[in-house]
Motif scaffolding. Sequence first.
Motif, PDB file in Angstrom:
ATOM      1  N   GLY A  64       3.503  -6.998  11.030  1.00 12.49           N
ATOM      2  CA  GLY A  64       4.624  -8.199  11.043  1.00 12.49           C
ATOM      3  C   GLY A  64       5.736  -7.852  10.191  1.00 12.49           C
ATOM      4  O   GLY A  64       6.857  -7.998  10.487  1.00 12.49           O
ATOM      5  N   ILE A  65       5.354  -6.982   9.012  1.00 10.81           N
ATOM      6  CA  ILE A  65       6.274  -6.539   7.809  1.00 10.81           C
ATOM      7  C   ILE A  65       7.047  -5.302   8.799  1.00 10.81           C
ATOM      8  O   ILE A  65       8.459  -5.195   8.521  1.00 10.81           O
ATOM      9  CB  ILE A  65       5.949  -6.391   6.765  1.00 10.81           C
ATOM     10  CG1 ILE A  65       5.435  -7.614   6.102  1.00 10.81           C
ATOM     11  CG2 ILE A  65       7.034  -5.567   5.749  1.00 10.81           C
ATOM     12  CD1 ILE A  65       4.535  -7.336   4.635  1.00 10.81           C
ATOM     13  N   GLN A 119      -0.851  -4.046   2.615  1.00 12.89           N
ATOM     14  CA  GLN A 119      -0.954  -4.340   1.122  1.00 12.89           C
ATOM     15  C   GLN A 119      -2.213  -4.469   0.619  1.00 12.89           C
ATOM     16  O   GLN A 119      -3.102  -4.594   1.325  1.00 12.89           O
ATOM     17  CB  GLN A 119      -0.197  -5.899   0.707  1.00 12.89           C
ATOM     18  CG  GLN A 119      -0.030  -6.528   1.986  1.00 12.89           C
ATOM     19  CD  GLN A 119       1.550  -6.808   2.436  1.00 12.89           C
ATOM     20  OE1 GLN A 119       2.360  -6.653   1.541  1.00 12.89           O
ATOM     21  NE2 GLN A 119       1.645  -6.550   3.711  1.00 12.89           N
ATOM     22  N   ALA A 163       3.623  -0.834  11.817  1.00  9.92           N
ATOM     23  CA  ALA A 163       4.186  -1.619  12.815  1.00  9.92           C
ATOM     24  C   ALA A 163       3.596  -3.028  12.879  1.00  9.92           C
ATOM     25  O   ALA A 163       3.294  -3.842  13.848  1.00  9.92           O
ATOM     26  CB  ALA A 163       4.153  -1.171  14.108  1.00  9.92           C
ATOM     27  N   ASN A 201       1.978 -12.674  16.265  1.00  2.31           N
ATOM     28  CA  ASN A 201       1.682 -13.944  16.881  1.00  2.31           C
ATOM     29  C   ASN A 201       1.791 -14.228  18.361  1.00  2.31           C
ATOM     30  O   ASN A 201       2.930 -14.025  18.726  1.00  2.31           O
ATOM     31  CB  ASN A 201       2.312 -14.973  15.851  1.00  2.31           C
ATOM     32  CG  ASN A 201       1.832 -14.754  14.308  1.00  2.31           C
ATOM     33  OD1 ASN A 201       0.812 -14.229  14.142  1.00  2.31           O
ATOM     34  ND2 ASN A 201       2.522 -15.368  13.316  1.00  2.31           N
ATOM     35  N   ALA A 239       2.951  -0.187   5.439  1.00  4.59           N
ATOM     36  CA  ALA A 239       1.519   0.102   5.780  1.00  4.59           C
ATOM     37  C   ALA A 239       0.651  -0.957   5.240  1.00  4.59           C
ATOM     38  O   ALA A 239      -0.485  -0.534   4.949  1.00  4.59           O
ATOM     39  CB  ALA A 239       1.199   1.448   5.197  1.00  4.59           C
ATOM     40  N   LEU A 258      -3.510 -11.541   5.693  1.00  5.23           N
ATOM     41  CA  LEU A 258      -2.842 -12.649   4.822  1.00  5.23           C
ATOM     42  C   LEU A 258      -1.576 -12.992   5.517  1.00  5.23           C
ATOM     43  O   LEU A 258      -0.898 -12.024   6.003  1.00  5.23           O
ATOM     44  CB  LEU A 258      -2.498 -11.931   3.410  1.00  5.23           C
ATOM     45  CG  LEU A 258      -1.643 -12.742   2.379  1.00  5.23           C
ATOM     46  CD1 LEU A 258      -2.251 -14.045   2.101  1.00  5.23           C
ATOM     47  CD2 LEU A 258      -1.139 -11.966   1.247  1.00  5.23           C
ATOM     48  N   ARG A 278       0.980  -1.232  -0.001  1.00  3.48           N
ATOM     49  CA  ARG A 278       0.016  -0.029   0.109  1.00  3.48           C
ATOM     50  C   ARG A 278       0.895   1.181   0.000  1.00  3.48           C
ATOM     51  O   ARG A 278       1.895   1.212   0.723  1.00  3.48           O
ATOM     52  CB  ARG A 278      -0.834   0.034   1.371  1.00  3.48           C
ATOM     53  CG  ARG A 278      -1.794   1.123   1.368  1.00  3.48           C
ATOM     54  CD  ARG A 278      -2.624   1.053   2.746  1.00  3.48           C
ATOM     55  NE  ARG A 278      -3.609   0.029   2.387  1.00  3.48           N
ATOM     56  CZ  ARG A 278      -3.965  -1.000   3.416  1.00  3.48           C
ATOM     57  NH1 ARG A 278      -3.285  -0.800   4.517  1.00  3.48           N
ATOM     58  NH2 ARG A 278      -4.892  -1.645   3.380  1.00  3.48           N
ATOM     59  N   ARG A 287      -0.885   3.925  13.995  1.00  7.15           N
ATOM     60  CA  ARG A 287      -1.794   4.672  14.346  1.00  7.15           C
ATOM     61  C   ARG A 287      -2.748   4.313  15.407  1.00  7.15           C
ATOM     62  O   ARG A 287      -3.209   5.132  16.030  1.00  7.15           O
ATOM     63  CB  ARG A 287      -2.746   5.173  13.169  1.00  7.15           C
ATOM     64  CG  ARG A 287      -1.841   5.864  11.853  1.00  7.15           C
ATOM     65  CD  ARG A 287      -2.793   5.725  10.603  1.00  7.15           C
ATOM     66  NE  ARG A 287      -3.124   4.383  10.031  1.00  7.15           N
ATOM     67  CZ  ARG A 287      -4.176   4.092   9.216  1.00  7.15           C
ATOM     68  NH1 ARG A 287      -4.314   5.062   8.461  1.00  7.15           N
ATOM     69  NH2 ARG A 287      -4.380   2.666   8.997  1.00  7.15           N
ATOM     70  N   THR A 288      -2.766   3.186  15.357  1.00  7.64           N
ATOM     71  CA  THR A 288      -3.893   2.476  16.540  1.00  7.64           C
ATOM     72  C   THR A 288      -3.141   2.870  17.807  1.00  7.64           C
ATOM     73  O   THR A 288      -1.706   2.562  17.910  1.00  7.64           O
ATOM     74  CB  THR A 288      -3.501   0.848  16.390  1.00  7.64           C
ATOM     75  OG1 THR A 288      -4.001   0.601  15.147  1.00  7.64           O
ATOM     76  CG2 THR A 288      -4.622   0.166  17.483  1.00  7.64           C
TER      77      THR A 288
HETATM   78  P1  NAP Z   1      -0.308  -5.597   9.066  1.00  7.57           P
HETATM   79  O1  NAP Z   1       0.169  -6.707   9.832  1.00  7.57           O
HETATM   80  O2  NAP Z   1      -1.707  -5.872   8.380  1.00  7.57           O
HETATM   81  O3  NAP Z   1       0.108  -4.221   9.277  1.00  7.57           O
HETATM   82  C1  NAP Z   1       0.148  -3.084   8.475  1.00  7.57           C
HETATM   83  C2  NAP Z   1       0.497  -1.907   9.460  1.00  7.57           C
HETATM   84  O4  NAP Z   1       0.176  -0.716   8.557  1.00  7.57           O
HETATM   85  C3  NAP Z   1      -0.330  -1.778  10.665  1.00  7.57           C
HETATM   86  O5  NAP Z   1       0.649  -1.518  11.679  1.00  7.57           O
HETATM   87  C4  NAP Z   1      -1.342  -0.565  10.247  1.00  7.57           C
HETATM   88  O6  NAP Z   1      -1.265   0.298  11.471  1.00  7.57           O
HETATM   89  C5  NAP Z   1      -0.433   0.165   9.202  1.00  7.57           C
HETATM   90  N1  NAP Z   1      -1.426   0.965   8.198  1.00  7.57           N
HETATM   91  C6  NAP Z   1      -2.427   0.228   7.521  1.00  7.57           C
HETATM   92  N2  NAP Z   1      -2.909   1.122   6.638  1.00  7.57           N
HETATM   93  C7  NAP Z   1      -2.136   2.328   6.787  1.00  7.57           C
HETATM   94  C8  NAP Z   1      -2.285   3.486   5.929  1.00  7.57           C
HETATM   95  N3  NAP Z   1      -3.194   3.802   5.201  1.00  7.57           N
HETATM   96  N4  NAP Z   1      -1.357   4.526   6.419  1.00  7.57           N
HETATM   97  C9  NAP Z   1      -0.494   4.067   7.572  1.00  7.57           C
HETATM   98  N5  NAP Z   1      -0.185   3.018   8.275  1.00  7.57           N
HETATM   99  C10 NAP Z   1      -1.216   2.089   7.837  1.00  7.57           C
HETATM  100  O7  NAP Z   1       0.410  -6.144   7.382  1.00  7.57           O
HETATM  101  P2  NAP Z   1       1.915  -6.103   7.180  1.00  7.57           P
HETATM  102  O8  NAP Z   1       2.867  -5.848   8.223  1.00  7.57           O
HETATM  103  O9  NAP Z   1       1.972  -5.563   5.910  1.00  7.57           O
HETATM  104  O10 NAP Z   1       1.873  -7.762   6.983  1.00  7.57           O
HETATM  105  C11 NAP Z   1       1.260  -8.490   6.041  1.00  7.57           C
HETATM  106  C12 NAP Z   1       1.311  -9.825   6.479  1.00  7.57           C
HETATM  107  O11 NAP Z   1       2.126 -10.611   6.685  1.00  7.57           O
HETATM  108  C13 NAP Z   1       0.602 -10.001   7.763  1.00  7.57           C
HETATM  109  O12 NAP Z   1      -0.816 -10.128   7.697  1.00  7.57           O
HETATM  110  C14 NAP Z   1       1.223 -10.717   8.625  1.00  7.57           C
HETATM  111  O13 NAP Z   1       0.574 -11.762   9.168  1.00  7.57           O
HETATM  112  C15 NAP Z   1       2.313 -11.376   7.565  1.00  7.57           C
HETATM  113  N6  NAP Z   1       3.554 -11.498   8.418  1.00  7.57           N
HETATM  114  C16 NAP Z   1       3.689 -12.034   9.439  1.00  7.57           C
HETATM  115  C17 NAP Z   1       4.964 -12.202  10.153  1.00  7.57           C
HETATM  116  C18 NAP Z   1       4.939 -13.294  11.281  1.00  7.57           C
HETATM  117  O14 NAP Z   1       6.127 -13.041  11.956  1.00  7.57           O
HETATM  118  N7  NAP Z   1       4.231 -14.121  11.498  1.00  7.57           N
HETATM  119  C19 NAP Z   1       5.860 -11.336   9.731  1.00  7.57           C
HETATM  120  C20 NAP Z   1       5.691 -10.597   8.600  1.00  7.57           C
HETATM  121  C21 NAP Z   1       4.595 -10.554   7.791  1.00  7.57           C
HETATM  122  P3  NAP Z   1      -1.982   1.419  11.938  1.00  7.57           P
HETATM  123  O15 NAP Z   1      -3.274   1.165  11.042  1.00  7.57           O
HETATM  124  O16 NAP Z   1      -2.383   1.208  13.371  1.00  7.57           O
HETATM  125  O17 NAP Z   1      -1.442   2.432  11.538  1.00  7.57           O
END
Ligand code: NAP
Length: 670
Positions: free
Chosen positions: A505-506, A625, A503, A571, A623, A654, A469, A561-562
Motif C-alpha cells: 500500500g505504501i 515496517q 509495492a 484492497n 519495504a 497493519l 524496515r 520480490r513476489t
Molecule cells: P506491505 O503492504 O506489507 O508491503 C511491503 C512491501 O515491501 C511488499 O511489497 C513486500 O514485497 C516488500 N518487502 C517486504 N520485506 C522486504 C525486504 N526485506 N526487502 C525488500 N522488499 C521487502 O506494507 P506497506 O506497503 O509498508 O504498508 C503498510 C500497511 O499500511 C499495509 O498493511 C497496508 O494495509 C497499509 N496501507 C494501506 C493502504 C490502503 O490503501 N489501504 C495504503 C497504504 C498503506 P515483496 O516481499 O514481494 O518484495
Amino acid sequence: MPYPHLLAPLDLGHVTLPNRVLMGSMHTGLEDRARDYGKLAAYFAERARGGVGLIVTGGIAPSIQGWLAPLGGRLSMPWHVARHRQVTRAVHGEGGRICLQILHGGRYGYHPLSVAPSPIKAPITPFTPRALSARGIERTIGDFVNCARKAQDAGYDGVEVMGSEGYLINEFLAERSNRRNDDWGGSVERRQRFPVEIVRRMRAAVGSDFIIIYRLSMLDLVEGGQSWDEVVALARKVEAAGASLINSGIGWHESRVPTIVTSVPRAAFSWVTRRLKGEVAIPLITSNRINMPEVAERILAAGDADLVSMARPFLADPQWVAKARAGRADDINTCIACNQACLDHVFEHKRASCLVNPRACHETELRLEPAQARKRIAVVGAGPAGLACATTLAERGHAVTLFEQAERIGGQFNLAMRIPGKEEFAQTLRHFARRIDQTGVELRLSTRADAPMLRDFDEVVLASGVRPRTLSLPGADRANVLSYLDVLQDHAAVGPRVAIIGAGGIGFDVAEFLVENAPSPTTDIARWSREWGVDMSLQARAGLLPPAPAPPERELWLLQRTPGKPGKRLNRTTGWVHRATLAAKRVTMLGGVGYERIDEAGLHLRIDGAARCLAVDTIVVCAGQESNRELQSALAAIGRSVHRIGGADLATELDAKRAIDQGTRLAARL
Ligand code: NAP
Ligand code: FAD
Ligand code: SF4
C-alpha cells in the motif's frame, strides 16, 4: 439555521421529511440472516435518532433469482415480514422514516440461479445468467410488486426500486446486456418497458400514501450503456408511472471509472443530477462523495438537486444530521471514502463496519459504558490506535494522558493525507483533535515517553506504532537511497528517474505522490473527469470518453520480490483504481525481482534470472515496517506490564482499520 437548504423540510404530500438528507442504501451483511435483524434494527435506530430525514435499507431481493449471493436478504414470503417489523418499529420509535430497497441482482448475482435479459456473463462474476423468458419477466415484475406490498405490511414508509449500478433493471435498459428482440428489447422503447411496468404496477398495488423512490442510472459509464436522451426519456416515464422521487445512480459495478473512492472529488457527479432538473417535476436526489454539510448545502443551494443521499457517512457518524443542525459540523466523524471496513467487507462476505467508527453495525456488541472506577491511564503514541484508545477511555470517564513525541497528533496518518487523492484522511485527525479537547484527554505533544514517566499510572497502553524496515543491500547506505519517511515527511529531493523497492500500500501511495505533476486532481472535478474519461457534456453514450491522463512528473519503476504483477494484495474495491492510476502514468510495475546492489550506475537486480541495472537517480524504500516497542522491555524492567495496540502490537498487515478497532475495543474493556 446553519444549513438552511439542507435542513429545510420536504413535503411529499402524505408525509413531510424533516430535512433533505437521505441515508442511502448500503449493504451491511446484517440483512442476510434472520437472527441479525435485531442488530440491524439497532443500527438503523441509532441513525434515526441522529435525525436523518429518510433511511433506505440495504438491497433486499424480491426473489431467490434476485439474490446477490446465496441465502442473501429477501422479502418475498409471509414469514419474512416479521423480521422486517423489528427494523421499522425501531426506526419509527426514534421518530424516523425508512424505505426498503428492492434489489434484483440480475447477472451480478453471485450464484448459479442468476437471471438477466440475455445470457451474457458480467466481467465481475463467474456465473453466466439464464435469459428470462417472457413469462419469467412477468413473474419478476410480480416479484417486485409482491415485495413492495410486503414492505408495506412490514411498516416501511416506502421502497426504493434499484434501477442502477448494472443490476437487473439497468441490464434491461442497455444494449450492452439486453440483446432481446421481443416486447422487452430491440428498441429503446421496449428496453424501458421493464422498469416502467414495475413502477406502474407497484404504484397501483401500494396506493398513493407510500413512497416509491426510483434509483435511475444517470450515467452508466460502460460501453453500450444508455445515452443521455434515453435517461431523460426514462425519467419522464418513471415519473408518469408513479415514482415519488428519483435518486441518482452513477456507474455500473463493472465500470472502469471510479465513482466513490476517496480520490474521486467531493460531489463529483452532482452536475449530472442537475442536468435532469426541469425534465421532471418530482424531487431529485443526488449522491456520490458527499460527506460534509457544507458540500451538501452547496449542492442544494445551487439547485443541483432537492435532496442529497449519503450512505457511508452514516456508518462513520450516526449523529451527522444532529451535529449539522447544532452548528457542530467540526465534530462530525467524516467518512474518508476508504471503503476498507464497509464495501471491502461486503465483497469479502464479512459484516460491514467503518474504519473511523468500529461501532458501526456492532451497536449491540461494542458498548461503551461509563467506567466503574476512574483510573489514571497513560497512552503512548497519538497515531490512529492511540487516538482511538485515549479518546474512548476518556469518554468512559477515565483520566487519560496521551504522550506523543512528534509536534502533532496522527502518526502515519500525517503521511497518508499527503498522498494525492487521500486528502480526506486529514478529516480523521481533525475529528480526533476535537474529541481530545472535548473529553479532557491530557495531550503531551513533543514528549517522548520513557519508563520513569509511566511508572505511576494505573494502566499503560503502548501505541507507539511502527518504523520503516531498512534494507541490508550493498549500497543501501548511499545518499540517494531514501525511505518513504524522507520523501513524505522530510520532503527530500527526488530525481526524475526513480525505483521504489516494495509495492505494498505504501509503495503504491509513494508512486502516486511522485508521478503527480500538479495539485491533486481530487480538488478539480473537470480535470478529474477529463483524466478518467467522463464526458461532462453528456454527448457521449453512457458518458464515456477516452481517458486523458496528465503526463507523469517522473519515470518510475515499482518493484516487488513476489512473482506476478504488483498490486494484487491491495484492497478489493480500491486496488484496481491504484493500479489503473499508475498504469495511466506509465509506471513500470515489476514482480519477481531480486535486488543485488546499489551503486553509481543505479539499482542492480535480477528479473527471471537475467541481470539488469535500472539507471535511476533515486531509490525509495517502501519495504514494510517493524513494530516500535522498545519501551515495553524498559517497562518490564521496572515491573510494569503494558497493553499493546496497533503497530506496536503487530506490524504485519497493519492498517488504520485494525489500529482504530483495537484501540477502541481495548478502551471499551479497561
Ligand atoms: P506491505 O503492504 O506489507 O508491503 C511491503 C512491501 O515491501 C511488499 O511489497 C513486500 O514485497 C516488500 N518487502 C517486504 N520485506 C522486504 C525486504 N526485506 N526487502 C525488500 N522488499 C521487502 O506494507 P506497506 O506497503 O509498508 O504498508 C503498510 C500497511 O499500511 C499495509 O498493511 C497496508 O494495509 C497499509 N496501507 C494501506 C493502504 C490502503 O490503501 N489501504 C495504503 C497504504 C498503506 P515483496 O516481499 O514481494 O518484495
Ligand atoms: P502510528 O501511526 O505509527 O503512530 C504511532 C505514534 O506513536 C507516532 O505518532 C509516534 O510518533 C508515537 N510514538 C512512538 N514512540 C513514542 C514514545 N516513546 N513516546 C511518545 N510517542 C511515541 N492505513 C490504512 O488503513 N489505509 C490507508 O489508506 C493507509 N495509507 C497509508 C499511507 C501511507 C503513506 C502510510 C505511511 C501509511 C498508511 N496507512 C494506511 C497505514 C496507517 O497509517 C497505519 O497502519 C496506522 O497509522 C498505524 O497506527 P498506529 O497508531 O499503530 O501507529
Ligand atoms: Fe467511510 Fe471508510 Fe468508514 Fe467506509 S470504512 S464508511 S469508506 S470511513
